[in-house]
Design a protein around this motif. Structure first.
Motif, PDB file in Angstrom:
ATOM      1  N   ALA A  39      26.147 -35.127  19.352  1.00  3.21           N
ATOM      2  CA  ALA A  39      26.254 -34.669  20.736  1.00  3.21           C
ATOM      3  C   ALA A  39      25.590 -35.681  21.677  1.00  3.21           C
ATOM      4  O   ALA A  39      24.899 -36.615  21.252  1.00  3.21           O
ATOM      5  N   ASN A  40      25.789 -35.474  22.978  1.00  2.97           N
ATOM      6  CA  ASN A  40      25.074 -36.268  23.984  1.00  2.97           C
ATOM      7  C   ASN A  40      23.677 -35.668  24.152  1.00  2.97           C
ATOM      8  O   ASN A  40      23.527 -34.600  24.747  1.00  2.97           O
ATOM      9  N   ILE A  41      22.692 -36.341  23.585  1.00  2.00           N
ATOM     10  CA  ILE A  41      21.313 -35.857  23.607  1.00  2.00           C
ATOM     11  C   ILE A  41      20.478 -36.810  24.455  1.00  2.00           C
ATOM     12  O   ILE A  41      20.488 -38.022  24.242  1.00  2.00           O
ATOM     13  N   GLU A  42      19.785 -36.244  25.429  1.00  2.00           N
ATOM     14  CA  GLU A  42      18.937 -37.037  26.322  1.00  2.00           C
ATOM     15  C   GLU A  42      17.573 -36.361  26.438  1.00  2.00           C
ATOM     16  O   GLU A  42      17.474 -35.136  26.359  1.00  2.00           O
ATOM     17  N   TRP A  43      16.569 -37.167  26.651  1.00  5.32           N
ATOM     18  CA  TRP A  43      15.215 -36.640  26.839  1.00  5.32           C
ATOM     19  C   TRP A  43      14.598 -37.356  28.028  1.00  5.32           C
ATOM     20  O   TRP A  43      14.367 -38.567  27.981  1.00  5.32           O
ATOM     21  N   TYR A  70      25.330 -45.704  15.670  1.00  5.03           N
ATOM     22  CA  TYR A  70      24.134 -45.914  16.500  1.00  5.03           C
ATOM     23  C   TYR A  70      23.722 -44.616  17.183  1.00  5.03           C
ATOM     24  O   TYR A  70      22.542 -44.309  17.322  1.00  5.03           O
ATOM     25  N   LYS A  71      24.728 -43.843  17.585  1.00  3.62           N
ATOM     26  CA  LYS A  71      24.433 -42.599  18.301  1.00  3.62           C
ATOM     27  C   LYS A  71      23.784 -41.568  17.395  1.00  3.62           C
ATOM     28  O   LYS A  71      22.742 -40.993  17.737  1.00  3.62           O
ATOM     29  N   THR A  72      24.381 -41.304  16.227  1.00  3.40           N
ATOM     30  CA  THR A  72      23.808 -40.287  15.344  1.00  3.40           C
ATOM     31  C   THR A  72      22.443 -40.725  14.796  1.00  3.40           C
ATOM     32  O   THR A  72      21.536 -39.907  14.650  1.00  3.40           O
ATOM     33  N   TYR A 114      10.789 -35.885  19.658  1.00  3.13           N
ATOM     34  CA  TYR A 114      10.611 -34.715  20.525  1.00  3.13           C
ATOM     35  C   TYR A 114       9.839 -33.620  19.794  1.00  3.13           C
ATOM     36  O   TYR A 114       8.896 -33.026  20.343  1.00  3.13           O
ATOM     37  N   LEU A 115      10.220 -33.364  18.553  1.00  4.10           N
ATOM     38  CA  LEU A 115       9.562 -32.302  17.796  1.00  4.10           C
ATOM     39  C   LEU A 115       8.116 -32.655  17.486  1.00  4.10           C
ATOM     40  O   LEU A 115       7.239 -31.783  17.478  1.00  4.10           O
ATOM     41  N   GLN A 116       7.859 -33.912  17.234  1.00  2.00           N
ATOM     42  CA  GLN A 116       6.490 -34.327  16.928  1.00  2.00           C
ATOM     43  C   GLN A 116       5.555 -34.096  18.113  1.00  2.00           C
ATOM     44  O   GLN A 116       4.368 -33.847  17.936  1.00  2.00           O
ATOM     45  N   GLU A 149      24.295 -32.215  25.880  1.00  2.00           N
ATOM     46  CA  GLU A 149      25.533 -32.152  26.667  1.00  2.00           C
ATOM     47  C   GLU A 149      25.254 -31.801  28.132  1.00  2.00           C
ATOM     48  O   GLU A 149      25.954 -31.004  28.760  1.00  2.00           O
ATOM     49  N   GLY A 150      24.184 -32.387  28.662  1.00  2.00           N
ATOM     50  CA  GLY A 150      23.852 -32.217  30.069  1.00  2.00           C
ATOM     51  C   GLY A 150      23.107 -30.950  30.419  1.00  2.00           C
ATOM     52  O   GLY A 150      22.694 -30.762  31.564  1.00  2.00           O
TER      53      GLY A 150
END
Length: 257
Positions: free
Chosen positions: A29-33, A65-67, A77-79, A43-44
Motif C-alpha cells: 500500500a501507499n504508506i507514509e509517516w 523497493y516499495k514493499t 514506527y512500531l519501535q 492510502e492517504g
C-alpha cells in the motif's frame, strides 16, 4: 481500538490470519509517516486506532523497493510507539541461531554437537548456513564458514509457543530437509511438559512471546535445533482446524505491555 494485520495476502500465512483481525495494511500500500507530526498514513488516511498488530514480511513474492521500505517504515514506527505486538522486546534483528543454541543449552535443552567452520574431522554431520535461508545438506565440508552439526536421524518435531499456549506437531518425511520433500505431511503430536517449560524459559530469556522451536527426536530423546521468531504456520494451522491462527490473534490481547 483495533487489531491490525500487516503483510500481503499472497502469503498463505497472512491469508489464514486475515479473517481474525479488525483491519489490514497491505505491505504494497501507499504508506507514509509524517515524522514531525508523528502521523502514520495508509492510502492517504491517518491511522488513529492502531492498538495491536501482527506484522509479517511477505517472502512469497520478490521484494520491491516499495514493499521492502514499507516493512521497515512499519518496524520503525512500531519501535517508537507503545503498540502491542509479539516479540516486542526481542532486540536481535539479525538471525542469532548460535547465541540461541548457547542459551538453550543453559536452560537444559539438549543440543547436537555443533561447530561453525568450513570443515570438520567428524563424520555423520550436516551443514546449515549461519543466517538461514538455505536448505540443510549432508557433509562435513563447506566453501565458507557454516554450521556443521551432528546428524540426528529420527522424527522432525515443531513446538509453537504463543504467550503461554503451545501446539506440537511432527513433520513426517524421509528427506534430510522436509522442505525438499513435496510429499511431507504434518500431524499433531505431543512434546513432554518438561521440554515445553524449558522452551518457554528459553523464550523468556530471549524476550520472545511467539515462536516455533524445531527438534529432532531419536531413541535418546529430543534434540533442540533452533527457535524461529517468524515461522511459517499455515500447514500446521490446517491440522488443528484453524486454532493456531485463532490463538495468534486472541493472545495479542493477553500480551503484557
Amino acid at each position: 481500538m483495533s487489531a491490525y494485520l500487516f503483510g500481503q495476502l499472497s502469503d498463505p500465512n497472512t491469508k489464514v490470519l486475515y479473517p481474525h483481525f479488525d483491519k489490514f495494511i497491505d505491505q504494497a500500500a501507499n504508506i507514509e509517516w509524517n515524522v514531525t507530526e508523528d502521523v502514520l498514513y495508509v492510502e492517504g488516511q491517518p491511522v488513529t486506532d492502531l492498538d495491536s498488530i501482527f506484522v509479517r514480511n511477505n517472502v512469497f513474492e520478490e521484494s520491491t523497493y516499495k514493499t521492502y521500505n514499507n516493512f521497515y517504515i512499519m518496524k520503525d514506527y512500531l519501535q517508537s510507539h507503545n503498540i502491542t505486538r509479539y516479540n516486542k522486546h526481542y532486540k536481535n534483528d539479525n538471525v542469532t541461531k548460535l547465541n540461541n543454541l548457547i542459551v538453550a543449552k543453559k536452560v537444559g535443552l539438549r543440543i547436537p554437537y555443533t561447530e561453525v567452520t568450513e570443515r570438520t574431522t567428524r563424520d555423520n554431520t550436516i551443514i546449515k548456513p549461519v543466517l538461514g535461508g538455505q536448505h540443510t545438506l549432508e557433509g562435513n565440508e563447506a566453501v565458507y564458514p557454516c554450521i556443521i552439526q551432528q546428524k540426528i536421524t529420527g522424527k522432525n518435531k515443531r513446538l509453537y509457543v504463543i504467550n503461554d499456549k503451545h501446539f506440537a506437531f511432527e513433520v513426517v518425511t524421509d528427506k534430510l530437509d522436509y522442505r525438499d520433500d513435496p510429499a511431507s505431511t504434518v500431524v499433531v503430536t505431543e512434546i513432554d511438559d518438561v521440554t515445553v517449560e524449558k522452551v518457554k524459559h528459553l523464550m523468556s530469556r530471549l524476550n520472545l512471546n511467539f515462536g516455533a522451536s524445531d527438534f529432532m527426536e531419536d531413541e535418546e530423546g529430543l534434540w533442540f535445533l533452533e527457535v524461529n521468531t517468524g515461522p511459517m504456520f499455515v500447514a500446521f494451522d490446517m491440522q488443528v482446524q484453524g486454532k493456531l491462527a485463532e490463538t495468534i490473534r486472541y493472545e495479542l490481547n493477553n500480551i503484557y505491555r
